[in-house]
Design an enzyme around this catalytic site. Sequence first.
Site, PDB file in Angstrom:
ATOM      1  CG  ASP A   1      -9.815   5.128  -3.676  1.00 31.01           C
ATOM      2  OD1 ASP A   1      -9.216   4.398  -2.854  1.00 31.01           O
ATOM      3  OD2 ASP A   1      -9.481   6.309  -3.875  1.00 31.01           O
TER       4      ASP A   1
ATOM      5  CE  LYS B   1      -5.555  -3.663  -3.485  1.00 31.12           C
ATOM      6  NZ  LYS B   1      -5.444  -4.730  -2.456  1.00 31.12           N
TER       7      LYS B   1
ATOM      8  CD1 TRP C   1      -9.465   8.376   0.222  1.00 27.67           C
ATOM      9  CD2 TRP C   1     -10.170  10.122   1.409  1.00 27.67           C
ATOM     10  NE1 TRP C   1      -9.438   9.466  -0.603  1.00 27.67           N
ATOM     11  CE2 TRP C   1      -9.873  10.564   0.096  1.00 27.67           C
ATOM     12  CE3 TRP C   1     -10.648  11.051   2.328  1.00 27.67           C
ATOM     13  CZ2 TRP C   1     -10.018  11.895  -0.302  1.00 27.67           C
ATOM     14  CZ3 TRP C   1     -10.796  12.370   1.928  1.00 27.67           C
ATOM     15  CH2 TRP C   1     -10.482  12.793   0.630  1.00 27.67           C
TER      16      TRP C   1
ATOM     17  CB  THR D   1      -0.940   0.031   1.217  1.00 28.74           C
ATOM     18  OG1 THR D   1      -0.163  -0.079   2.417  1.00 28.74           O
ATOM     19  CG2 THR D   1      -1.959  -1.098   1.152  1.00 28.74           C
TER      20      THR D   1
ATOM     21  CE1 TYR E   1      -2.376  -0.169  -3.137  1.00 37.19           C
ATOM     22  CE2 TYR E   1      -3.702   1.733  -3.766  1.00 37.19           C
ATOM     23  CZ  TYR E   1      -3.519   0.611  -2.991  1.00 37.19           C
ATOM     24  OH  TYR E   1      -4.471   0.256  -2.062  1.00 37.19           O
TER      25      TYR E   1
END
Length: 287
Positions: free
Chosen positions: A104, A131, A152, A64, A127
């Site tokens: 997202d 994903k 978030w 992440t 990233y």
Amino acid sequence: MSNILITGANGQLGTSLRKISGSIDDFEFIFTDVDTLDICNKAQVEAFVRSRSIQTIINCAAYTAVDSAEDNTELCYSINRDAVRNLGEAAADAKARVIHVSTDYVFDGQSSRPYRESDATNPQSVYGASKLAGEQALTAVCGDSVIVRTAWLYSATGTNFVRTMLRLGAERDEIGVVADQRGTPTCADDLAAAIIKILTAKRFVPGVYHYTNAGECTWFDFAVKIMEIAGLKCKVRPLTTAEYPTRAHRPAYSVLDKTKIIETYHPAVPQWEEHVGAGLAQLIIDN
């Protein structure tokens, strides 16, 4: 008793799942992290799932570090795509299910309304692309899987915006925060509760779902609220994305539509301000 494997158990979401797991009957939760299960090792994953008769895998593990991913592409894809495929293949072989957490960042952030699961993906960062590749890899090998995209995320553990703001707010008189990126702060405890709703549902409905807290704000709005609740005198100054360049592209708009998950699994979806006003107060005390 169903055996549930939790990967990435020491991260934000894994920690939240650990907190509530003791109150869930009829499930034996097996918490692992990289020190106990290397999900990038296909043979190790298969042996682990088989030997412990795992019936559901909840994958909370991910690379992440969004900016670092731009320079560590191979490692990022190894964790966010290849390891997810390993879990999916092991689950399929064992006739188990997978609940996988995504992001997202699979979208380009150009929407003017909350993103639906059916909207076209167009990641703008390594990233985000990794994903999305993980989602595709899982879907290809394990049809009995649920993918939950979130955004978030924050909690009392790990590296996140809330903890950074608390630290900077205590150290400085003024900070600048981006005010032209919109999304929804999401408490890891709320996401964990939503995942438990999926796990314990009478009917497991595979597919892609979106889950965040409700409402929307900018990072600037979020920072102001954190300072207010924490009683910090630090002034928050609005910045544009151009004034705060980062290695990886951030979506300008990443609000997610929760209609599908609400209608299918009926999780609680608190307003982000509600949790900041209540749960965040305890996080501030703890930190």
